[in-house]
Design a protein around this motif. Structure first.
Motif, PDB file in Angstrom:
ATOM      1  N   GLU A 184       0.857  -1.186   0.000  1.00 49.24           N
ATOM      2  CA  GLU A 184       0.000   0.000   0.000  1.00 49.24           C
ATOM      3  C   GLU A 184       0.894   1.237   0.000  1.00 49.24           C
ATOM      4  O   GLU A 184       1.902   1.276   0.712  1.00 49.24           O
ATOM      5  N   GLY A 201      -0.422   4.428   0.549  1.00 48.30           N
ATOM      6  CA  GLY A 201      -1.003   5.450   1.415  1.00 48.30           C
ATOM      7  C   GLY A 201      -1.157   6.784   0.703  1.00 48.30           C
ATOM      8  O   GLY A 201      -1.584   6.859  -0.462  1.00 48.30           O
ATOM      9  N   ASN A 218      -9.418  -1.345   9.610  1.00 47.06           N
ATOM     10  CA  ASN A 218      -9.813  -0.913   8.260  1.00 47.06           C
ATOM     11  C   ASN A 218     -10.821   0.230   8.411  1.00 47.06           C
ATOM     12  O   ASN A 218     -11.991   0.093   8.065  1.00 47.06           O
ATOM     13  N   TRP A 223      -6.198  -1.759   3.875  1.00 48.95           N
ATOM     14  CA  TRP A 223      -7.229  -0.741   3.949  1.00 48.95           C
ATOM     15  C   TRP A 223      -8.058  -0.689   2.669  1.00 48.95           C
ATOM     16  O   TRP A 223      -7.528  -0.829   1.561  1.00 48.95           O
ATOM     17  N   LEU A 281     -10.246   2.189   1.112  1.00 45.04           N
ATOM     18  CA  LEU A 281     -10.530   3.611   1.313  1.00 45.04           C
ATOM     19  C   LEU A 281     -11.921   4.020   0.852  1.00 45.04           C
ATOM     20  O   LEU A 281     -12.362   5.140   1.131  1.00 45.04           O
ATOM     21  N   THR A 289      -0.308   3.901   6.112  1.00 47.94           N
ATOM     22  CA  THR A 289      -1.551   3.253   6.535  1.00 47.94           C
ATOM     23  C   THR A 289      -1.221   2.446   7.783  1.00 47.94           C
ATOM     24  O   THR A 289      -0.092   2.477   8.270  1.00 47.94           O
ATOM     25  N   SER A 290      -2.185   1.711   8.286  1.00 48.54           N
ATOM     26  CA  SER A 290      -1.926   0.970   9.520  1.00 48.54           C
ATOM     27  C   SER A 290      -0.885  -0.120   9.332  1.00 48.54           C
ATOM     28  O   SER A 290      -0.305  -0.599  10.315  1.00 48.54           O
TER      29      SER A 290
END
Length: 357
Positions: A79, A81, A148, A240, A242, A312-313
């Motif tokens: 990802e 981000g 998420n 994630w 979005l 992101t996480s």
């Protein structure tokens, strides 16, 4: 002085030949990478593209138990981000050059319903001077799935925000306020204006043109292996979705694809990319300018860097490019943006950029 400025930057935040090996990476650069990765959790993985003189080399590093090993991961997907915002602005630039969108028009011109009581322009969405806060006021993160959090934030929620709940924290056009919701609205505006989804726009204007075959907002569209994201404690975490905010951070990619995007920036015939890099706002207190999403900084009087990071996480990313000197660094990692040492990714990028000169 230079060192202090680099720290401040990190906090704020054509054809080419491709080398798939680590041979062109110096021992000093490897040492810099090892130093920054040593405090991250086990299974942390970094995928790095080095751009020098318009040519690209790749280097991958992974923490396995208590050792850091070289890995060939240039085609592995992460990802990216908020680095997505640069792509959202690139889509915007394409439509501006086609005279389908005017940067200086208020955004209500592009929707068929009334919007708030402040006039925000398209440009202000793109360069974070809209006065909008970081996140939408009608998103309750306490009630969201923490792994998420944006999954259920729909386009109907976004429309409701625009109609009735648009919060302004500063007068549009007067101050730089980094805004994920602003970028999300911009992505939605592009969809409305073209009657295409964000994914379709991405394929049409970026993926196809620059041959970025493993860049998408849809995980199932990715052909290469995904590097699993790690949370702040080093445990595997969900990817994630979005949803309506895809334009703010929804893209997945790899350093092979992103290096193609970087090299394309060096080609003056790519006018849409040039447009994204033009200064649109100045922030003297940070010695920083803003293009369309790009942060523009001068680490010293002779050089100019175009930069953006993302998180992101489960992932952290950083992209820096010096157009004039044809130098750049792209870092993708599965370091959570919530990891206490996540800023090491930004700092690593800055130090590797300096090592290229």
């Amino acid at each position: 002085m230079k060192h202090k400025l680099l720290i401040a930057i990190a906090v704020f935040i054509y054809s080419t030949s491709i080398s798939q090996t680590k041979e062109s990476i110096s021992k000093g650069q490897i040492s810099i990478i090892d130093e920054k990765i040593k405090d991250f959790p086990k299974a942390t993985e970094l995928s790095i593209a080095f751009i020098k003189n318009g040519e690209v080399s790749f280097y991958g590093a992974k923490r396995i138990d208590d050792t850091i090993e070289y890995v060939d991961n240039s085609n592995k997907v992460f990802e990216i981000g908020s680095l997505t915002k640069v792509f959202t602005s690139t889509l915007l630039a394409n439509l501006v050059l086609q005279h389908k969108i005017d940067l200086n028009k208020p955004i209500h011109s592009y929707f068929d319903f009334p919007i708030g009581n402040k006039e925000i322009t398209v440009l202000q969405l793109a360069n974070h001077t809209s006065g909008l806060p970081k996140l939408p006021s009608n998103l309750d993160l306490d009630k969201a799935d923490q792994s998420n959090p944006y999954k259920n934030y729909s386009k109907e929620d976004l429309k409701e925000l625009l109609r009735n709940k648009l919060e302004i924290i500063s007068d549009p056009g007067t101050a730089y306020e980094y805004s994920n919701i602003g970028a999300g609205i911009l992505g939605y505006l592009l969809e409305v204006q073209t009657d295409l989804t964000y994914e379709e726009l991405l394929k049409k204007y970026i993926v196809a043109k620059y041959d970025m075959k493993n860049t998408s907002t849809i995980l199932n569209n990715i052909n290469s292996d995904l590097v699993e994201g790690l949370d702040s404690n080093g445990n595997k975490t969900a990817n994630w979705d979005l949803n309506a905010l895809v334009g703010a951070g929804g893209i997945l990619s790899n350093v092979e694809d992103l290096s193609k995007f970087a090299i394309a920036q060096l080609n003056q015939e790519n006018k849409e990319l040039e447009l994204t890099r033009k200064t649109t706002f100045e922030i003297p207190e940070y010695q920083m300018e803003v293009g369309l999403a790009w942060k523009i900084l001068k680490p010293d009087p002779e050089n100019k860097w175009y930069m953006h990071n993302g998180g992101t996480s489960g992932y952290s990313t950083m992209f820096a490019l010096d157009i004039e000197n044809e130098i750049g660094i792209i870092i993708l990692s599965n370091v959570s943006t919530f990891n206490e040492n996540a800023r090491n990714i930004d700092q690593l990028c800055l130090e590797l950029m300096q090592s290229q000169y």
